[in-house]
Design a protein around this motif. Structure first.
Motif, PDB file in Angstrom:
ATOM      1  N   GLU A  54       3.676  -5.543  -5.139  1.00  0.00           N
ATOM      2  CA  GLU A  54       3.212  -4.460  -4.289  1.00  0.00           C
ATOM      3  C   GLU A  54       3.401  -4.830  -2.814  1.00  0.00           C
ATOM      4  O   GLU A  54       3.479  -6.010  -2.458  1.00  0.00           O
ATOM      5  N   ARG A  55       3.440  -3.809  -1.986  1.00  0.00           N
ATOM      6  CA  ARG A  55       3.547  -4.055  -0.558  1.00  0.00           C
ATOM      7  C   ARG A  55       2.295  -4.763  -0.067  1.00  0.00           C
ATOM      8  O   ARG A  55       1.180  -4.395  -0.455  1.00  0.00           O
ATOM      9  N   GLU A  56       2.472  -5.765   0.794  1.00  0.00           N
ATOM     10  CA  GLU A  56       1.334  -6.528   1.289  1.00  0.00           C
ATOM     11  C   GLU A  56       1.340  -6.554   2.812  1.00  0.00           C
ATOM     12  O   GLU A  56       2.388  -6.466   3.464  1.00  0.00           O
ATOM     13  N   PHE A  57       0.174  -6.711   3.356  1.00  0.00           N
ATOM     14  CA  PHE A  57      -0.026  -6.797   4.801  1.00  0.00           C
ATOM     15  C   PHE A  57       0.478  -8.141   5.320  1.00  0.00           C
ATOM     16  O   PHE A  57       0.252  -9.177   4.695  1.00  0.00           O
ATOM     17  N   VAL A  58       1.142  -8.116   6.480  1.00  0.00           N
ATOM     18  CA  VAL A  58       1.615  -9.343   7.112  1.00  0.00           C
ATOM     19  C   VAL A  58       0.883  -9.586   8.431  1.00  0.00           C
ATOM     20  O   VAL A  58       0.306 -10.655   8.642  1.00  0.00           O
ATOM     21  N   ALA A  59       0.905  -8.600   9.326  1.00  0.00           N
ATOM     22  CA  ALA A  59       0.303  -8.775  10.642  1.00  0.00           C
ATOM     23  C   ALA A  59       0.056  -7.417  11.278  1.00  0.00           C
ATOM     24  O   ALA A  59       0.721  -6.435  10.937  1.00  0.00           O
ATOM     25  N   SER A  60      -0.896  -7.377  12.208  1.00  0.00           N
ATOM     26  CA  SER A  60      -1.171  -6.145  12.936  1.00  0.00           C
ATOM     27  C   SER A  60      -1.478  -6.467  14.388  1.00  0.00           C
ATOM     28  O   SER A  60      -1.870  -7.594  14.714  1.00  0.00           O
ATOM     29  N   ILE A  61      -1.334  -5.448  15.237  1.00  0.00           N
ATOM     30  CA  ILE A  61      -1.570  -5.637  16.665  1.00  0.00           C
ATOM     31  C   ILE A  61      -2.134  -4.347  17.239  1.00  0.00           C
ATOM     32  O   ILE A  61      -1.702  -3.249  16.891  1.00  0.00           O
ATOM     33  N   ILE A  62      -3.125  -4.500  18.109  1.00  0.00           N
ATOM     34  CA  ILE A  62      -3.760  -3.346  18.715  1.00  0.00           C
ATOM     35  C   ILE A  62      -2.843  -2.741  19.775  1.00  0.00           C
ATOM     36  O   ILE A  62      -1.880  -3.372  20.200  1.00  0.00           O
ATOM     37  N   TRP A  63      -3.161  -1.540  20.237  1.00  0.00           N
ATOM     38  CA  TRP A  63      -2.289  -0.813  21.148  1.00  0.00           C
ATOM     39  C   TRP A  63      -1.961  -1.607  22.403  1.00  0.00           C
ATOM     40  O   TRP A  63      -0.851  -1.553  22.916  1.00  0.00           O
ATOM     41  N   SER A  64      -2.932  -2.369  22.914  1.00  0.00           N
ATOM     42  CA  SER A  64      -2.730  -3.111  24.162  1.00  0.00           C
ATOM     43  C   SER A  64      -1.994  -4.427  23.952  1.00  0.00           C
ATOM     44  O   SER A  64      -1.551  -5.056  24.914  1.00  0.00           O
ATOM     45  N   GLY A  65      -1.901  -4.865  22.713  1.00  0.00           N
ATOM     46  CA  GLY A  65      -1.310  -6.169  22.430  1.00  0.00           C
ATOM     47  C   GLY A  65      -2.270  -7.325  22.586  1.00  0.00           C
ATOM     48  O   GLY A  65      -1.897  -8.475  22.353  1.00  0.00           O
ATOM     49  N   ARG A  66      -3.510  -7.057  22.928  1.00  0.00           N
ATOM     50  CA  ARG A  66      -4.457  -8.130  23.235  1.00  0.00           C
ATOM     51  C   ARG A  66      -5.149  -8.700  22.013  1.00  0.00           C
ATOM     52  O   ARG A  66      -5.831  -9.721  22.099  1.00  0.00           O
ATOM     53  N   SER A  67      -4.999  -8.032  20.886  1.00  0.00           N
ATOM     54  CA  SER A  67      -5.641  -8.518  19.668  1.00  0.00           C
ATOM     55  C   SER A  67      -4.678  -8.361  18.513  1.00  0.00           C
ATOM     56  O   SER A  67      -3.966  -7.358  18.407  1.00  0.00           O
TER      57      SER A  67
END
Length: 124
Positions: free
Chosen positions: A44-57
């Motif tokens: 199944e598809r799995e999560f790798v990474a995420s980033i908030i709109w500002s790039g700060r988190s």
């Protein structure tokens, strides 16, 4: 209509580095938290990474933490994933996802827009 186009996937050897990019269009990129996901054959598809709109988190899965870096350039409507020390188990189709107004936590569960994916193959 939000459109996402991934690029940069190719065949590499274990230990190599690779950068994936995702081009965003059709809406205000700065209003979307973004994420990278992957799907290996038969899984199944799995999560790798995420980033908030500002790039700060940002947030990473345990399997890539310390090896992958997610980043974004809002002026260019571009999301990137720098992948270092690649392993054969990183072999997958990689997708970017977009989540309007989301936090880094719920990108994993609430992304509603997806690209077509780019193939990464890591040989031993």
């Amino acid at each position: 209509q939000i459109q996402l186009v991934e690029s940069g996937g190719k065949s590499v050897q274990a230990g190599d580095s690779l950068t994936l990019n995702c081009a965003f269009s059709g809406g205000p990129f700065h209003s979307y938290a973004m994420g990278w996901f992957r799907q290996a054959p038969g899984k199944e598809r799995e999560f790798v990474a995420s980033i908030i709109w500002s790039g700060r988190s940002s947030k990473y899965s345990d399997s890539v933490k310390g090896r992958f870096t997610i980043s974004r350039e809002n002026a260019k409507n571009t999301l990137s994933l720098q992948m270092n020390s690649l392993k054969p188990e990183d072999t997958a189709v990689y997708y970017c996802g977009a989540c309007y107004g989301c936090s880094v936590e719920n990108v994993e569960f609430a992304s509603k827009f997806w690209g077509q994916g780019t193939q990464v193959f890591v040989s031993a």
